[in-house]
Design a protein around this motif. Structure first.
Motif, short mmCIF file in Angstrom:
data_model
loop_
_atom_site.label_atom_id
_atom_site.label_comp_id
_atom_site.label_asym_id
_atom_site.label_seq_id
_atom_site.Cartn_x
_atom_site.Cartn_y
_atom_site.Cartn_z
N GLN A 1 0.83 -1.20 0.00
CA GLN A 1 0.00 0.00 0.00
C GLN A 1 0.86 1.25 0.00
N ASN A 2 1.95 1.23 0.79
CA ASN A 2 2.85 2.39 0.83
C ASN A 2 3.50 2.62 -0.52
N VAL A 3 3.91 1.53 -1.20
CA VAL A 3 4.52 1.65 -2.52
C VAL A 3 3.51 2.21 -3.52
N THR A 4 2.28 1.70 -3.46
CA THR A 4 1.22 2.14 -4.39
C THR A 4 0.91 3.62 -4.19
N ASP A 5 0.84 4.04 -2.92
CA ASP A 5 0.52 5.44 -2.63
C ASP A 5 1.58 6.40 -3.15
N GLY A 6 2.82 5.92 -3.25
CA GLY A 6 3.91 6.79 -3.69
C GLY A 6 4.13 6.79 -5.20
N MET A 7 3.27 6.10 -5.94
CA MET A 7 3.44 6.00 -7.39
C MET A 7 2.44 6.88 -8.13
N SER A 8 2.80 7.19 -9.35
CA SER A 8 1.88 7.93 -10.22
C SER A 8 0.75 7.01 -10.64
N GLN A 9 -0.44 7.57 -10.79
CA GLN A 9 -1.60 6.77 -11.15
C GLN A 9 -1.42 6.12 -12.51
N GLY A 10 -1.73 4.83 -12.59
CA GLY A 10 -1.62 4.10 -13.84
C GLY A 10 -0.34 3.30 -13.96
N ASN A 11 0.66 3.59 -13.14
CA ASN A 11 1.90 2.81 -13.17
C ASN A 11 1.71 1.47 -12.48
N GLN A 12 2.46 0.48 -12.96
CA GLN A 12 2.36 -0.86 -12.38
C GLN A 12 3.08 -0.92 -11.04
N VAL A 13 2.45 -1.59 -10.08
CA VAL A 13 3.08 -1.74 -8.75
C VAL A 13 4.33 -2.61 -8.90
N PRO A 14 5.49 -2.12 -8.41
CA PRO A 14 6.75 -2.83 -8.67
C PRO A 14 7.01 -4.04 -7.77
N ILE A 15 6.13 -4.34 -6.82
CA ILE A 15 6.35 -5.52 -5.99
C ILE A 15 5.24 -6.54 -6.25
N THR A 16 5.64 -7.81 -6.23
CA THR A 16 4.69 -8.89 -6.52
C THR A 16 4.86 -9.99 -5.48
N LEU A 17 3.75 -10.40 -4.88
CA LEU A 17 3.77 -11.48 -3.90
C LEU A 17 3.97 -12.82 -4.61
N LEU A 18 4.82 -13.67 -4.06
CA LEU A 18 5.09 -14.99 -4.62
C LEU A 18 4.47 -16.07 -3.75
N GLU A 19 3.92 -17.09 -4.39
CA GLU A 19 3.34 -18.21 -3.67
C GLU A 19 4.43 -19.27 -3.46
N ILE A 20 5.23 -19.08 -2.44
CA ILE A 20 6.31 -20.02 -2.12
C ILE A 20 6.05 -20.59 -0.74
N LYS A 21 5.91 -21.89 -0.67
CA LYS A 21 5.69 -22.56 0.61
C LYS A 21 7.00 -23.18 1.09
N PRO A 22 7.49 -22.77 2.26
CA PRO A 22 8.73 -23.37 2.77
C PRO A 22 8.59 -24.88 2.93
N GLY A 23 9.61 -25.59 2.50
CA GLY A 23 9.57 -27.05 2.59
C GLY A 23 10.04 -27.56 3.94
N GLY A 24 9.87 -28.85 4.13
CA GLY A 24 10.41 -29.50 5.32
C GLY A 24 9.46 -29.62 6.49
N ILE A 25 8.30 -28.93 6.44
CA ILE A 25 7.38 -28.97 7.58
C ILE A 25 6.78 -30.36 7.75
N ASP A 26 6.34 -30.97 6.64
CA ASP A 26 5.74 -32.31 6.71
C ASP A 26 6.74 -33.34 7.19
N ARG A 27 7.97 -33.25 6.67
CA ARG A 27 9.01 -34.20 7.09
C ARG A 27 9.34 -34.04 8.56
N LEU A 28 9.36 -32.79 9.02
CA LEU A 28 9.64 -32.54 10.43
C LEU A 28 8.56 -33.16 11.30
N LEU A 29 7.30 -32.99 10.91
CA LEU A 29 6.19 -33.55 11.68
C LEU A 29 6.27 -35.06 11.72
#
Length: 346
Positions: free
Chosen positions: A201-229
């Protein structure tokens, strides 16, 4: 109450020692597997958020400045150069340090203060320079004061790392454009994503209207949880089977131990001892066995080099032994108190 040591007492103390050693070994194994699992996924939690920063004129300072505008705290920004094993971090509020061998880890006061600090792994010690009484290491042509040594009691990826405060380096590798936001363990699981949304939101507020937001969330799940359990379930199952064996052996020995005191108990009942008083005396003797067994077990653990990192483990083991001491006396005591005095003295 007179305490007499005999063969039965010896076997009971040995069983309590075995329970103590097994319990502490279980705690230590779970802790070790948990720590190694966290180190193997990058020394951040399973709730950490990964994102990319796509700004053409990339600048680490701009990302940090956006974080400084955040209404939230108790998180850390992480950026890794996997080829050179360099990690840059920026901490706001509390954070969870990785395992340390000596010195200290970063705190919030190490940032935005003109300081250049580094925490290094043991395999980087040969790069340390002693300059004017200060231990320093050179990272991308910048000298950093070494404030701590990171690592675990076995070899891990931490041994090769150099961790520095990002505001003193602001260096970006060409082979990685992924950043990580990780929250302090004292915060709820959703705190990471809340920090990211606030940053976005802070990045978006500081940009000119119409510009693409420069940050993108990635769907990365840390591994090893199932093996640990699965690993924790396996060692806990073995532990519980051992405890069942210890209990059955203890009850068998307890029947024999109490049967040898049948006449003594009968005489005490004859002279007016109540069942409650008899139970208390027997329980106290078993509690003494439990304390002695716990002490011998802890000494054995110390002798064999098993590390106990938390006092709570010791307290839990002692309380478990006391509980077991009470539990294994219930069947033989109940049976003994059902026998009449005349039958015993016949």
């Amino acid at each position: 109450m007179k305490f007499r040591f005999n063969t039965m007492s010896f076997f009971l103390i040995c069983i309590f020692s075995a329970i103590c050693i097994s319990s502490v070994s279980l705690f230590a194994a779970i802790e070790e597997r948990t720590v190694i699992s966290e180190i193997s996924r990058g020394s951040y939690s399973e709730n950490a958020v990964h994102f990319t920063f796509k700004e053409d004129n990339w600048c680490f300072e701009s990302l940090i400045n956006q974080l400084l505008r955040s209404r939230l705290s108790d998180f850390v920004l992480i950026y890794d150069d996997y080829e050179k094993h360099i990690r840059q971090i920026y901490v706001m509020g509390n954070n969870d340090p990785p395992p340390m061998l000596s010195g200290r880890y970063f705190n919030e006061d190490d940032f935005d203060s003109g300081k250049a600090h580094a925490v290094i792994g043991t395999n980087r010690l040969h790069e340390v320079i002693n300059k004017n009484g200060r231990q320093q290491i050179k990272v991308e042509n910048t000298m950093f004061d070494v404030i701590g040594i990171v690592g675990y009691r076995i070899h891990t990826m931490l041994d090769d790392m150099i961790i520095v405060n990002a505001d003193a380096l602001s260096y970006k590798s060409n082979n990685n454009n992924i950043f990580i936001l990780d929250a302090y363990s004292g915060k709820p699981p959703g705190h990471c994503i809340n920090v990211y949304k606030d940053l976005e939101q802070n990045v978006t507020d500081g940009m000119s209207q119409g510009n693409q937001v420069p940050i993108t969330l990635l769907e990365i799940k840390p591994g090893g949880i199932d093996r640990l359990l699965q690993s924790i379930i396996s060692i806990t199952t073995i532990y519980l089977l051992l405890i069942v064996c210890y209990v059955l052996c203890s009850i068998a020995i307890s029947f024999e131990w109490i049967s040898k005191k049948r006449r003594e108990i009968a005489v005490k009942r004859l002279i007016g001892w109540s069942d409650r008083r008899l139970k208390i005396e027997i329980y106290l003797k078993y509690f003494i066995f439990a304390f002695i067994g716990s002490g011998l077990g802890l000494m054995g653990i110390y002798f064999f080099g098993t590390l106990i990192t938390k006092v709570e483990y010791i307290l839990a083991v002692v309380l478990l032994n006391i509980f077991m001491g009470w539990l294994i006396t219930i069947p033989p005591v109940k049976k003994m108190l059902k026998v009449s005095v005349t039958e015993v003295l016949r």
